[in-house]
Scaffold this motif. Structure first.
Motif, PDB file in Angstrom:
ATOM      1  N   VAL A   1     -22.787 -82.981  -2.125  1.00  0.00           N
ATOM      2  CA  VAL A   1     -22.922 -81.549  -2.388  1.00  0.00           C
ATOM      3  C   VAL A   1     -24.212 -81.349  -3.184  1.00  0.00           C
ATOM      4  O   VAL A   1     -24.406 -81.973  -4.231  1.00  0.00           O
ATOM      5  N   SER A   2     -25.094 -80.505  -2.666  1.00  0.00           N
ATOM      6  CA  SER A   2     -26.322 -80.188  -3.400  1.00  0.00           C
ATOM      7  C   SER A   2     -26.164 -78.839  -4.093  1.00  0.00           C
ATOM      8  O   SER A   2     -25.692 -77.871  -3.502  1.00  0.00           O
ATOM      9  N   LEU A   3     -26.565 -78.818  -5.360  1.00  0.00           N
ATOM     10  CA  LEU A   3     -26.531 -77.602  -6.165  1.00  0.00           C
ATOM     11  C   LEU A   3     -27.960 -77.307  -6.597  1.00  0.00           C
ATOM     12  O   LEU A   3     -28.659 -78.195  -7.087  1.00  0.00           O
ATOM     13  N   GLU A   4     -28.416 -76.065  -6.429  1.00  0.00           N
ATOM     14  CA  GLU A   4     -29.795 -75.713  -6.760  1.00  0.00           C
ATOM     15  C   GLU A   4     -29.860 -74.369  -7.459  1.00  0.00           C
ATOM     16  O   GLU A   4     -29.025 -73.483  -7.239  1.00  0.00           O
ATOM     17  N   ALA A   5     -30.897 -74.211  -8.287  1.00  0.00           N
ATOM     18  CA  ALA A   5     -31.161 -72.945  -8.956  1.00  0.00           C
ATOM     19  C   ALA A   5     -32.597 -72.946  -9.442  1.00  0.00           C
ATOM     20  O   ALA A   5     -33.252 -73.985  -9.483  1.00  0.00           O
TER      21      ALA A   5
ATOM     22  N   THR B   1     -39.994 -73.259 -10.749  1.00  0.00           N
ATOM     23  CA  THR B   1     -39.632 -74.410  -9.931  1.00  0.00           C
ATOM     24  C   THR B   1     -38.159 -74.324  -9.549  1.00  0.00           C
ATOM     25  O   THR B   1     -37.433 -73.444 -10.024  1.00  0.00           O
ATOM     26  N   THR B   2     -37.724 -75.230  -8.711  1.00  0.00           N
ATOM     27  CA  THR B   2     -36.318 -75.341  -8.333  1.00  0.00           C
ATOM     28  C   THR B   2     -35.754 -76.634  -8.889  1.00  0.00           C
ATOM     29  O   THR B   2     -36.330 -77.703  -8.686  1.00  0.00           O
ATOM     30  N   VAL B   3     -34.648 -76.514  -9.619  1.00  0.00           N
ATOM     31  CA  VAL B   3     -33.970 -77.705 -10.138  1.00  0.00           C
ATOM     32  C   VAL B   3     -32.670 -77.890  -9.367  1.00  0.00           C
ATOM     33  O   VAL B   3     -31.997 -76.915  -9.011  1.00  0.00           O
ATOM     34  N   GLY B   4     -32.348 -79.149  -9.073  1.00  0.00           N
ATOM     35  CA  GLY B   4     -31.160 -79.423  -8.276  1.00  0.00           C
ATOM     36  C   GLY B   4     -30.368 -80.597  -8.805  1.00  0.00           C
ATOM     37  O   GLY B   4     -30.848 -81.380  -9.631  1.00  0.00           O
ATOM     38  N   ARG B   5     -29.161 -80.703  -8.316  1.00  0.00           N
ATOM     39  CA  ARG B   5     -28.282 -81.825  -8.642  1.00  0.00           C
ATOM     40  C   ARG B   5     -27.509 -82.181  -7.370  1.00  0.00           C
ATOM     41  O   ARG B   5     -26.818 -81.352  -6.794  1.00  0.00           O
ATOM     42  N   LEU B   6     -27.685 -83.437  -6.917  1.00  0.00           N
ATOM     43  CA  LEU B   6     -26.979 -83.924  -5.743  1.00  0.00           C
ATOM     44  C   LEU B   6     -25.757 -84.700  -6.219  1.00  0.00           C
ATOM     45  O   LEU B   6     -25.875 -85.666  -6.966  1.00  0.00           O
ATOM     46  N   VAL B   7     -24.581 -84.266  -5.789  1.00  0.00           N
ATOM     47  CA  VAL B   7     -23.313 -84.846  -6.230  1.00  0.00           C
ATOM     48  C   VAL B   7     -22.677 -85.612  -5.076  1.00  0.00           C
ATOM     49  O   VAL B   7     -22.534 -85.065  -3.972  1.00  0.00           O
ATOM     50  N   ARG B   8     -22.328 -86.869  -5.332  1.00  0.00           N
ATOM     51  CA  ARG B   8     -21.556 -87.636  -4.345  1.00  0.00           C
ATOM     52  C   ARG B   8     -20.140 -87.812  -4.883  1.00  0.00           C
ATOM     53  O   ARG B   8     -19.930 -88.462  -5.920  1.00  0.00           O
ATOM     54  N   ALA B   9     -19.180 -87.253  -4.175  1.00  0.00           N
ATOM     55  CA  ALA B   9     -17.776 -87.366  -4.561  1.00  0.00           C
ATOM     56  C   ALA B   9     -17.076 -88.311  -3.594  1.00  0.00           C
ATOM     57  O   ALA B   9     -17.152 -88.130  -2.376  1.00  0.00           O
ATOM     58  N   THR B  10     -16.408 -89.323  -4.136  1.00  0.00           N
ATOM     59  CA  THR B  10     -15.690 -90.301  -3.331  1.00  0.00           C
ATOM     60  C   THR B  10     -14.194 -90.136  -3.590  1.00  0.00           C
ATOM     61  O   THR B  10     -13.757 -90.117  -4.749  1.00  0.00           O
TER      62      THR B  10
END
Length: 238
Positions: free
Chosen positions: A129-133, A183-192
């Motif tokens: 899941v990618s989150l951006e703002a 700029t754009t800051v993001g967080r890529l989340v890997r959920a298992t």
């Protein structure tokens, strides 16, 4: 005078007997005390702590998995930035290799740094899941503040804030890197997950102005619904 001596001998005998009893009592107390310092009948020490070999050091950290919600086996995140200015927070669900390849192609500045993280993802048990703002300068980041599972959906909460000044090598970030630059800051989340991965995601992102956008994503191609928790239109981007 002749009758006073037997009386003194009797008193001496009484005092000697009392001293002998006191000494015996003291030795007995010492023996009992030494035994009580060890393990008691219920398997605990004198301070109430268990003394078996499985005792946990009270100063050690608890198992991180104990804080995971039921159904979630593990999660990892990676922060990233893009030079293009984000006009609004965004959430994207990635459930297969084709989707992640396209996602990386659209983020050329971060493709190399995120490629290994993406390649390590097993989509049989995991989702991305990618989150951006938007952010006012490169010294901000999008931090994941909470992760949970509710009503068969993965729930994420994130917020934009100033990044840690530590650059990872024990030093501080360079001041010139923090000049005003959208700029754009993001967080890529890997959920298992413990079993089949969930494909419904509910996410909220609090932008730099304190406004919260809420998203509901059913699949990568599904439409996203966002609602501002604060009334009024956005000002100055997000």
């Amino acid at each position: 005078m002749t009758r006073s001596r037997p009386s003194m001998r009797r008193r001496t005998l009484v005092f000697g007997t009392a001293s002998l009893l006191a000494l015996s009592a003291g030795c007995l107390a010492d023996e009992l005390g030494s035994e009580s310092d060890g393990e008691t009948d219920d398997g605990t020490g004198s301070n109430g702590n268990e003394t078996d070999g499985d005792e946990t050091d009270p100063g050690s950290d608890s198992d991180p998995e104990a804080d995971l919600p039921d159904g979630l086996a593990d999660y990892e995140t990676r922060a990233y930035q893009e030079p293009e200015r984000s006009t609004a927070p965004d959430v994207e669900l990635l459930t297969d290799s084709d989707g992640t390849d396209r996602w990386l192609d659209e983020r050329t500045d971060q493709a190399d740094s995120l490629a290994d993280f993406v390649d390590e993802t097993d989509f049989e048990t995991s989702i991305l899941v990618s989150l951006e703002a938007g952010a006012p300068n490169p010294c901000h980041e999008l931090a994941l503040e909470a992760i949970d599972i509710e009503d068969d959906a993965l729930v994420l909460e994130a917020a934009v804030g100033e990044a840690d000044e530590d650059d990872g090598d024990g030093g501080e970030t360079e001041t010139q890197a923090c000049i005003a630059q959208e700029t754009t800051v993001g967080r890529l989340v890997r959920a298992t997950f413990e079993s089949a991965p969930l494909t419904d995601v509910s996410a909220s992102i609090t932008d730099r102005n304190g406004q919260t956008s809420e998203f509901s994503v059913a699949s990568e191609s599904a439409s996203e619904s966002a609602s501002e928790s604060d009334a009024g239109s956005e000002s100055g981007g997000s």
